[in-house]
Design an enzyme around this catalytic site. Sequence first.
Site, mmCIF file in Angstrom:
data_model
loop_
_atom_site.group_PDB
_atom_site.id
_atom_site.type_symbol
_atom_site.label_atom_id
_atom_site.label_comp_id
_atom_site.label_asym_id
_atom_site.label_seq_id
_atom_site.Cartn_x
_atom_site.Cartn_y
_atom_site.Cartn_z
ATOM 1 N N GLY A 117 -16.576 136.800 78.295
ATOM 2 C CA GLY A 117 -15.515 136.042 78.954
ATOM 3 C C GLY A 117 -14.556 135.447 77.940
ATOM 4 N N SER A 118 -14.080 134.243 78.226
ATOM 5 C CA SER A 118 -12.983 133.665 77.438
ATOM 6 C C SER A 118 -13.333 133.268 76.007
ATOM 7 C CB SER A 118 -12.412 132.451 78.167
ATOM 8 O OG SER A 118 -11.759 132.878 79.338
ATOM 9 N N VAL A 119 -14.604 133.292 75.643
ATOM 10 C CA VAL A 119 -14.958 133.094 74.230
ATOM 11 C C VAL A 119 -14.207 134.135 73.382
ATOM 12 C CG1 VAL A 119 -16.847 133.274 72.546
ATOM 13 C CG2 VAL A 119 -17.206 132.046 74.674
#
Length: 336
Positions: free
Chosen positions: A55-57
């Site tokens: 995801g947004s990591v």
Amino acid sequence: KAMEDVLKDRGLKKGGAVLLDIEKSSVLGMVSKPDADMSKQQTLQNYMLTPIYPGSVFKTVIAAAAIEQNEVKPGTSFNCNLNLYGEPGDDKGTLSFGESFAQSCNYTFTSLAEKLIKKDDSVIENMAEKLGLTQRAGWEGKLYREDGFRQLYNEKSGVIWGDDKDKTVKKAVAQTAIGQKNVKVTPLEVANMMAAIARGGEKKQVKIADKIEYKNKTTMASFKEQPLKGENIDKYTAQQLQKILREVVTSPKGTGRRFQDLPYEIAGKSGTAQTGMFTKEKQTLYHKWFAGYFPADKPKYALVVLHMDTPGDKALTNTVFYDIVKKVHENEINQT
């Protein structure tokens, strides 16, 4: 032991946590849930060494590429009322680059990825490699007659693209930019990326042992510190990443603002990845991440917490991250 206790007390059933010593590039603690049960094959997998949707990591990689390619000028702003495909569908308003990272605005990073990939279609995997996300993080090298000895036997490495043709498909680029589509990285690789950023860009192999001793305590073999292969990000890129990772926690709307009252200053990035699975009640299941390092001004520890297959509102990621940081602090006080 302390990390095991936190995950057990909080009831995190699937996922885990990994804590690194940044200076020594070594594992201080690694926990994977569910606990191993020899009669259940699926419990024998260490999720901290398994590639998982970040995801947004993964926006950390896009941010690094945008900084390095000088795509972000002071005063640049982004329309965060648009969704990842550039269509109306979000409501975050107009945000700067730093605010976009802190609030995890999808449009900022999908639009940057689109620009970057038009200039160089290998830019995303090249930056991921510079940050250590496409090769195993664990120590590998020569041990007696064995050239390819690995300390972490079952460790896998991250993958960015499933098909090179995706680089020409706008929606595929957008999904890749926010750590979906075919992007999968291990929590250990992510922790190691945070350690590399914290130390100014230098990436190293991670050790779980310094040496092997004979019974009489003399050294049989020692494991020297080794860099991870390939280029590093430059110091300027690392400094800019440190700045926006810190903003995730200090910003009033940052996704890590919960960590503001911890005894250490935290820098990091949250991530929410769709799994394509649902509960019986049709609730969407996510992988929820928080990856960071602390103390932000003099980094000593890198920590990643992952709660897998959880409804978004039931995620224990931030609670577990919070508790582990407090345990580390208690431990330090008790040692002084």
